[in-house]
Design an enzyme around this catalytic site. Structure first.
Site, short mmCIF file in Angstrom:
data_model
loop_
_atom_site.label_atom_id
_atom_site.label_comp_id
_atom_site.label_asym_id
_atom_site.label_seq_id
_atom_site.Cartn_x
_atom_site.Cartn_y
_atom_site.Cartn_z
N SER A 144 -2.21 -3.17 8.20
CA SER A 144 -0.79 -3.26 7.86
C SER A 144 -0.30 -1.94 7.28
CB SER A 144 -0.56 -4.36 6.81
OG SER A 144 -0.93 -5.62 7.30
N SER A 145 0.87 -1.47 7.73
CA SER A 145 1.52 -0.28 7.18
C SER A 145 0.61 0.95 7.29
CB SER A 145 1.95 -0.57 5.74
OG SER A 145 2.82 0.41 5.28
N SER A 146 0.14 1.53 6.18
CA SER A 146 -0.78 2.67 6.28
C SER A 146 -2.03 2.24 7.06
CB SER A 146 -1.17 3.14 4.87
OG SER A 146 -2.00 4.28 4.94
N HIS A 283 9.50 -4.69 6.20
CA HIS A 283 8.18 -4.06 6.11
C HIS A 283 7.29 -4.89 5.19
CE1 HIS A 283 5.63 -0.59 6.79
NE2 HIS A 283 5.26 -0.65 5.54
#
Ligand code: NAG
Ligand code: NAG
Ligand code: NAG
Ligand code: NAG
Ligand code: NAG
Length: 299
Positions: A144-146, A283
């Site tokens: 997720s994300s990074s 996000h």
């Protein structure tokens, strides 16, 4: 009477559950090359551990977001419970940097065998393959994300290691490049790094120049209300992987309301690249364990 009966069932289920899920998240302190000092945590379900060094089970590498930890992703994502149910091993790498973003920005990180976080995570996979006799043809990566950025970067730097990836709200591999370790590329984050399909494909291919073997199939999730890694990063990532697979950027099928009301699923080429775009979703896109396991061919 009914209440008592329900209470009894709940107690019985709780006992069963605690018996089934007695495995725990474990840190592994010695797993091989680890230039960047990345930490390794692993979840091995009891039923898998009981099989010893010939388990032949799949591995999912599950990668946390900035500010996250292995422990947070272990308790906040569905993979450990699904591992109990379906019999696979989960590796949770943990970033060595303050703020716990991943290094997806240095030249070393963006190079096959470059000796950064990417190489350390692959050391963890190799350790798990040899320690548990897991199935080298069924190693998967998600984040997720990074961690989603890292998933794209691992798919580009180590295509021979991973059979498939799922990306929850990331950016294309190489988009976050800054030339520094653990940097932050605002241009990319804000969706202003717009390139042709060919440029994005070359960016990925350059990370392991000369590699001609099999590549991981990629499932890309993003939300239209993402104000951290802006929505254009969805299309740019689709351009990258369709380019790598020599496919058209135009989908061969578009299914609205799939997998649920606000999402649209687009399938490209022979199906090795799929996008799931959520209208009004911010996000990050919430993890869909069922979609991941179907994509990985586990369930
Ligand atoms: C990798 O580095 C981290 C941080 O220094 C350490 O906790 C871990 O034990 C190291 N693992 C290996 C295999 O060197
Ligand atoms: C971010 O990436 C773009 C290319 O996509 C590059 O032009 C820019 O210099 C990078 N930003 C930083 C801070 O390095
Ligand atoms: C992605 O590309 C498609 C087709 O080119 C376009 O219709 C859509 O608006 C784009 N989405 C975003 C978020 O840029
Ligand atoms: C895409 O096309 C190039 C050039 O023809 C080829 O080298 C490469 O293997 C192809 N990639 C895939 C994934 O089929
Ligand atoms: C699609 O084609 C690629 C080669 O370009 C191949 O590696 C892959 O297995 C194919 N995917 C599917 C789902 O058939």
């Amino acid at each position: 009477m009914m209440v008592l009966f329900r209470g009894f069932l709940a107690a019985a289920a709780a006992t069963l559950f605690s018996t089934v899920q007695s495995a725990a998240l474990q840190q592994v302190t010695s797993f091989g090359d680890n230039t960047s000092g990345t930490e390794m945590y692993i979840y091995v379900p009891d039923a898998v551990a009981a099989k010893g060094a010939s388990s032949d089970v799949p591995i999912i590498v599950a990668i946390h977001y900035c500010g996250g930890t292995a422990q947070a992703y272990y308790s906040g994502s569905p993979y450990a419970q699904l591992a109990d149910q379906y019999g696979f091993i989960v590796i949770y790498p943990q970033s060595p940097y303050a703020g716990t973003c991943w290094d997806v920005t240095s030249t070393a990180a963006l190079t096959h065998n470059g000796g950064a976080d990417t190489s350390s995570i692959v050391s963890m996979v190799q350790y798990t393959l040899s320690t548990y006799g897991a199935d080298a043809s069924r190693v998967f990566v998600t984040g997720s994300s990074s961690g989603a950025m890292m998933t794209n970067v691992l798919a580009a730097t180590y295509p021979e290691v991973f059979a498939a990836g799922t990306v929850y709200s990331g950016v294309p591999a190489g988009c976050f490049y800054t030339g520094t370790v653990d940097g932050w590329n605002t241009t990319c984050a804000e969706g202003q790094s717009i390139h042709s399909q060919e440029v994005w494909a070359e960016t990925a291919l350059n990370m392991y120049r000369g590699y001609t073997g099999k590549r991981p199939k990629m499932l890309i999730f993003h939300g239209s209300a993402d104000n951290v890694l802006y929505p254009p990063n969805f299309n740019e990532t689709i351009k990258q992987w369709t380019g790598v697979f020599n496919m058209s950027v135009s989908p061969v099928s578009t299914q609205t309301g799939t997998p649920s009301s606000v999402y649209t699923k687009t399938t490209y080429g022979n199906g090795s690249v799929v996008g799931i775009y959520g209208q009004g979703i911010g996000h990050t896109v919430p993890i869909m364990g069922d979609q991941d396991l179907a994509w990985f061919g586990i369930a």
